[in-house]
Enzyme design. Structure first.
Site, PDB file in Angstrom:
ATOM      1  N   THR A  58      14.887 -17.126 -26.043  1.00 54.03           N
ATOM      2  CA  THR A  58      14.816 -15.665 -25.946  1.00 54.03           C
ATOM      3  C   THR A  58      15.052 -15.077 -27.341  1.00 54.03           C
ATOM      4  O   THR A  58      16.112 -15.287 -27.933  1.00 54.03           O
ATOM      5  CB  THR A  58      15.899 -15.161 -24.958  1.00 54.03           C
TER       6      THR A  58
ATOM      7  N   GLY B  54      31.242  -7.102  -8.192  1.00 50.26           N
ATOM      8  CA  GLY B  54      32.083  -8.281  -8.391  1.00 50.26           C
ATOM      9  C   GLY B  54      32.955  -8.125  -9.615  1.00 50.26           C
ATOM     10  O   GLY B  54      33.513  -7.051  -9.862  1.00 50.26           O
TER      11      GLY B  54
ATOM     12  N   CYS C 206      23.145 -15.821 -20.866  1.00 47.51           N
ATOM     13  CA  CYS C 206      21.986 -14.945 -21.102  1.00 47.51           C
ATOM     14  C   CYS C 206      22.297 -13.457 -21.044  1.00 47.51           C
ATOM     15  O   CYS C 206      22.127 -12.757 -22.040  1.00 47.51           O
ATOM     16  CB  CYS C 206      20.874 -15.295 -20.129  1.00 47.51           C
TER      17      CYS C 206
ATOM     18  N   LYS D 143      16.616 -19.587 -13.414  1.00 50.44           N
ATOM     19  CA  LYS D 143      18.028 -19.257 -13.208  1.00 50.44           C
ATOM     20  C   LYS D 143      18.797 -20.574 -13.113  1.00 50.44           C
ATOM     21  O   LYS D 143      18.377 -21.463 -12.357  1.00 50.44           O
ATOM     22  CB  LYS D 143      18.226 -18.473 -11.902  1.00 50.44           C
TER      23      LYS D 143
HETATM   24  P1  NAD Z   1      21.469 -24.796 -24.800  1.00 51.11           P
HETATM   25  O1  NAD Z   1      22.553 -24.445 -25.740  1.00 51.11           O
HETATM   26  O2  NAD Z   1      21.794 -25.349 -23.453  1.00 51.11           O
HETATM   27  O3  NAD Z   1      20.463 -25.818 -25.497  1.00 51.11           O
HETATM   28  C1  NAD Z   1      19.986 -25.688 -26.798  1.00 51.11           C
HETATM   29  C2  NAD Z   1      19.720 -27.093 -27.331  1.00 51.11           C
HETATM   30  O4  NAD Z   1      19.062 -26.982 -28.587  1.00 51.11           O
HETATM   31  C3  NAD Z   1      20.983 -27.905 -27.575  1.00 51.11           C
HETATM   32  O5  NAD Z   1      20.886 -29.142 -26.870  1.00 51.11           O
HETATM   33  C4  NAD Z   1      21.003 -28.121 -29.073  1.00 51.11           C
HETATM   34  O6  NAD Z   1      21.574 -29.368 -29.457  1.00 51.11           O
HETATM   35  C5  NAD Z   1      19.530 -28.068 -29.390  1.00 51.11           C
HETATM   36  N1  NAD Z   1      19.214 -27.805 -30.804  1.00 51.11           N
HETATM   37  C6  NAD Z   1      19.789 -26.943 -31.666  1.00 51.11           C
HETATM   38  N2  NAD Z   1      19.196 -27.031 -32.886  1.00 51.11           N
HETATM   39  C7  NAD Z   1      18.219 -27.951 -32.767  1.00 51.11           C
HETATM   40  C8  NAD Z   1      17.253 -28.496 -33.635  1.00 51.11           C
HETATM   41  N3  NAD Z   1      17.171 -28.092 -34.932  1.00 51.11           N
HETATM   42  N4  NAD Z   1      16.404 -29.441 -33.206  1.00 51.11           N
HETATM   43  C9  NAD Z   1      16.477 -29.881 -31.918  1.00 51.11           C
HETATM   44  N5  NAD Z   1      17.368 -29.417 -31.032  1.00 51.11           N
HETATM   45  C10 NAD Z   1      18.221 -28.470 -31.443  1.00 51.11           C
HETATM   46  O7  NAD Z   1      20.605 -23.469 -24.646  1.00 51.11           O
HETATM   47  P2  NAD Z   1      19.777 -22.975 -23.349  1.00 51.11           P
HETATM   48  O8  NAD Z   1      20.705 -22.404 -22.347  1.00 51.11           O
HETATM   49  O9  NAD Z   1      18.812 -24.034 -22.957  1.00 51.11           O
HETATM   50  O10 NAD Z   1      18.985 -21.746 -23.993  1.00 51.11           O
HETATM   51  C11 NAD Z   1      17.936 -21.935 -24.921  1.00 51.11           C
HETATM   52  C12 NAD Z   1      17.212 -20.626 -25.090  1.00 51.11           C
HETATM   53  O11 NAD Z   1      16.600 -20.244 -23.849  1.00 51.11           O
HETATM   54  C13 NAD Z   1      18.107 -19.434 -25.473  1.00 51.11           C
HETATM   55  O12 NAD Z   1      17.404 -18.582 -26.315  1.00 51.11           O
HETATM   56  C14 NAD Z   1      18.376 -18.754 -24.141  1.00 51.11           C
HETATM   57  O13 NAD Z   1      18.658 -17.395 -24.285  1.00 51.11           O
HETATM   58  C15 NAD Z   1      17.051 -18.948 -23.432  1.00 51.11           C
HETATM   59  N6  NAD Z   1      17.145 -18.958 -21.966  1.00 51.11           N
HETATM   60  C16 NAD Z   1      18.179 -19.566 -21.344  1.00 51.11           C
HETATM   61  C17 NAD Z   1      18.242 -19.582 -19.955  1.00 51.11           C
HETATM   62  C18 NAD Z   1      19.383 -20.243 -19.230  1.00 51.11           C
HETATM   63  O14 NAD Z   1      19.526 -20.012 -18.027  1.00 51.11           O
HETATM   64  N7  NAD Z   1      20.193 -21.049 -19.878  1.00 51.11           N
HETATM   65  C19 NAD Z   1      17.223 -18.971 -19.213  1.00 51.11           C
HETATM   66  C20 NAD Z   1      16.164 -18.370 -19.885  1.00 51.11           C
HETATM   67  C21 NAD Z   1      16.137 -18.367 -21.274  1.00 51.11           C
END
Ligand code: NAD
Length: 445
Positions: free
Chosen positions: A121, A260, A267, A158
Site C-alpha cells: 500500500t 468496540g 493497515c 483481510k
Molecule cells: P509484512 O511485514 O508481513 O511482510 C513484509 C515482508 O517484506 C517481510 O517478510 C520482510 O522481511 C520483507 N522484506 C523487506 N524488505 C525486503 C527486501 N528488500 N527484499 C525482500 N523482502 C523484503 O508486511 P505485510 O503485512 O505483508 O504488508 C505488506 C504490504 O501490503 C504493506 O504495504 C501493507 O500495508 C500492505 N497490505 C497489507 C495487508 C495485511 O492484511 N497485512 C493487506 C493489504 C495490504
C-alpha cells in the site's frame, strides 16, 4: 506464467501461494533468511487459516519456491510483485524505503522485459517514482534498452480470511499506464474471477488512492460507531440496537458497524495516517479522517477508564483475566493491537494479568513481555485468582462460555467486554456486573 513475489509477509506469502495454487509458477523472495528456511520446509511463520495446506501442496508440486536470492527469483519471471512493508514514519507518512530499495535491486538485476507490480500500500505517485528508479538504475548500468512496465494492484485481503478473500475477491483493481500491461495482468488474475468478471482497470493514481480510500472508509465506520457508543451511554441508548436499526438500511449495510475498543492491525492505523499526511502535503486537509484517527486514538483509553472507574482508580494488587490479545480474531497479528495500549494503561495503575489468546500468544509475548502478564493455556485457566475478566478480541471461542464456571473461578463476577459479545440482561440476571461498549446506562464518563 512465472511470477516473482518480493516480500513474503502476510500479503506476499498469501498472494504467492494463491497464484501457485491456480497453476502459476511462483518464486517468493525475502531478505529474512530464517523465514525463508522455515517456508522451504513447509512451515508457516504466520497464522492464516488454510495457508499451510496450500503452501505445502504447491511446494511439493514445485510450483512454489522460496529463496533469499533475488536474481534466482527474477530469472525468467514476467511479473515481479513488490509486497514489502510500508510502515509509518514518525510523522505519519508511509516509509517507502523498503519499496524503493527493492525497485533499485530489480533495476540492478533484471535481464529481460518485466512487469513490475506494486502490491504494497503506497501513496499516490509512488509507482511513478518506482518507474523513475528502475529507469535510472538501468541507465546507470548502461542498459536503458531493457524494457519494463509498471503497475499498481492493491491488495484487499483481510488477515484471518486471506485465502478466501484472495481466491474469491470482491474485485481486483489493476492500475496501469497502458492497455498491454492491463491485458497481461488480466490474464494472470483471470482464474480468480471466472464466475464473474470483477476486474476493474484504471489509472495508476486512481488505483493507489482506491486502496487508501477503502481502508479509510472502513476505519471511518468503526470510529463513527465508537463515538456514537460513547453518546449512547450518556442517553440510555444501546449501540447494538442502534447498529441493527441503521445497518438494515440497504444504503448503509451492516458491515463494519461494530463499536468496540478501536481499530488496530498493520493497515488501518497506518493507512489513515498516511492518507492524511499525503493529502496535507498537497494542501488538502482531510478533516473527517483526522477526527476518525483522533476517536480511534482515544477509544482504548475510554475503555480503560471504565475499568479504572469501577475500581476507583486503584488497581494495585488487582489481577485481571484477559481473553484475546490479537488485533482481531483469526490472526496472530499483534501490530497496533488495542490490547497493547489497554493493558499497558492498566499496568501503569498497578494491574497484573493472566491472559489467553487462541493463536497470538507467542507474538503477544514479543509485544507485551511478561513483566505483568502470565500467559495461560486455556481461557478458564486465566480466571483463576483474578478479580475480573477483560475481553479484548472477539474470538468465536469466547462467544458461548460456561458462565457458571466463570462465576465460580473469578473472585468477583465482573466482566469488562470490549467487543459486546454477551447479552447484558442474561449476565445481569446471573449476578454478573457486566460493563461493555455503548450499552452501559448512566455511566459517569
Ligand atoms: P509484512 O511485514 O508481513 O511482510 C513484509 C515482508 O517484506 C517481510 O517478510 C520482510 O522481511 C520483507 N522484506 C523487506 N524488505 C525486503 C527486501 N528488500 N527484499 C525482500 N523482502 C523484503 O508486511 P505485510 O503485512 O505483508 O504488508 C505488506 C504490504 O501490503 C504493506 O504495504 C501493507 O500495508 C500492505 N497490505 C497489507 C495487508 C495485511 O492484511 N497485512 C493487506 C493489504 C495490504
Amino acid at each position: 506464467m512465472r511470477v516473482c513475489m518480493i516480500g513474503t509477509g502476510y500479503v506476499g506469502l498469501v498472494t504467492g501461494a494463491c497464484l501457485a495454487e491456480i497453476g502459476h509458477d511462483v518464486w517468493c523472495v525475502d531478505v529474512d533468511e530464517k523465514k525463508i528456511q522455515m517456508l522451504q520446509q513447509g512451515n508457516i511463520p504466520i497464522y492464516e487459516p488454510g495457508l499451510e495446506e496450500i503452501v505445502k501442496r504447491n511446494l511439493s508440486q514445485n510450483r512454489l519456491r522460496f529463496t533469499t536470492n533475488l536474481e534466482e527469483g527474477l530469472e525468467n519471471s514476467l511479473f515481479v510483485f513488490i509486497a514489502v512493508g510500508t510502515p509509518p514514519n514518525g510523522d505519519g507518512s508511509a516509509d517507502l524505503n523498503f519499496v524503493f530499495d527493492v525497485a533499485e535491486k530489480i533495476g540492478q538485476i533484471m535481464k529481460s522485459y518485466k512487469i513490475v507490480v506494486t502490491k504494497s500500500t503506497v501513496p499516490v505517485g509512488t509507482t511513478s517514482k518506482i518507474k523513475g528508479i528502475l529507469s535510472e538504475t538501468l541507465s546507470n548500468r548502461k542498459e536503458s534498452f531493457l524494457d519494463f512496465d509498471v503497475a499498481f494492484c492493491p491488495e484487499f485481503l483481510k488477515e484471518g480470511s486471506a485465502i478466501e478473500d484472495f481466491m474469491k475477491p470482491d474485485r481486483i483493481v489493476i492500475g496501469t499506464e497502458n492497455a498491454r500491461t492491463a491485458e497481461f495482468l488480466k490474464e494472470l488474475f483471470a482464474p480468480f474471477v471466472m464466475k464473474e468478471n470483477r476486474i476493474l482497470c484504471m489509472s495508476i493514481p486512481s488505483a493507489e488512492l482506491t486502496k487508501y480510500a477503502a481502508n479509510a472508509m472502513l476505519a471511518t465506520r468503526i470510529s463513527f460507531m465508537n463515538e456514537l457508543a460513547r453518546y449512547c451511554e450518556k442517553v440510555g441508548a444501546d449501540i447494538e440496537e442502534v447498529r441493527s436499526g441503521m445497518g438494515s438500511d440497504s444504503r448503509i449495510g451492516s458491515a463494519f458497524l461494530y463499536a468496540g475498543i478501536g481499530y488496530g492491525g498493520s493497515c488501518f492505523p497506518k493507512d489513515v495516517k498516511a492518507l492524511i499526511h499525503s493529502a496535507k502535503a498537497k494542501g488538502q486537509d482531510l478533516s473527517i479522517l483526522q477526527a476518525v484517527e483522533e476517536t480511534n486514538k482515544t477509544q482504548g483509553d475510554w475503555f480503560s477508564k471504565k475499568i479504572l472507574d469501577h475500581f476507583n482508580n486503584d488497581l494495585v494488587g488487582r489481577k485481571f483475566a484477559v481473553w484475546g490479545l490479537s488485533f482481531k480474531p483469526h490472526t496472530d497479528d499483534m501490530r497496533e493491537a488495542p490490547s497493547i495500549t489497554i493493558l499497558s494503561a492498566l499496568a501503569d495503575h498497578g494491574a497484573t494479568f493472566r491472559a489467553f489468546d487462541p493463536v497470538a500468544m507467542d507474538n503477544a509475548r514479543a509485544f507485551l513481555g511478561d513483566r505483568y502478564i502470565e500467559y495461560c493455556s486455556d481461557c478458564y485457566e486465566t480466571l483463576e485468582g483474578c478479580d475480573s475478566l477483560v475481553l479484548l478480541t472477539e474470538w468465536p471461542l469466547f462467544r458461548r462460555p460456561d458462565l457458571d464456571r466463570m462465576k465460580s473461578l473469578l473472585k468477583e463476577p465482573v466482566i469488562f467486554d470490549g467487543r459486546n459479545q454477551y447479552n447484558p440482561k442474561v449476565l445481569q440476571k446471573m449476578g454478573f456486573i457486566y460493563i461493555s461498549v455503548g450499552r452501559d446506562i448512566n455511566q459517569p464518563n
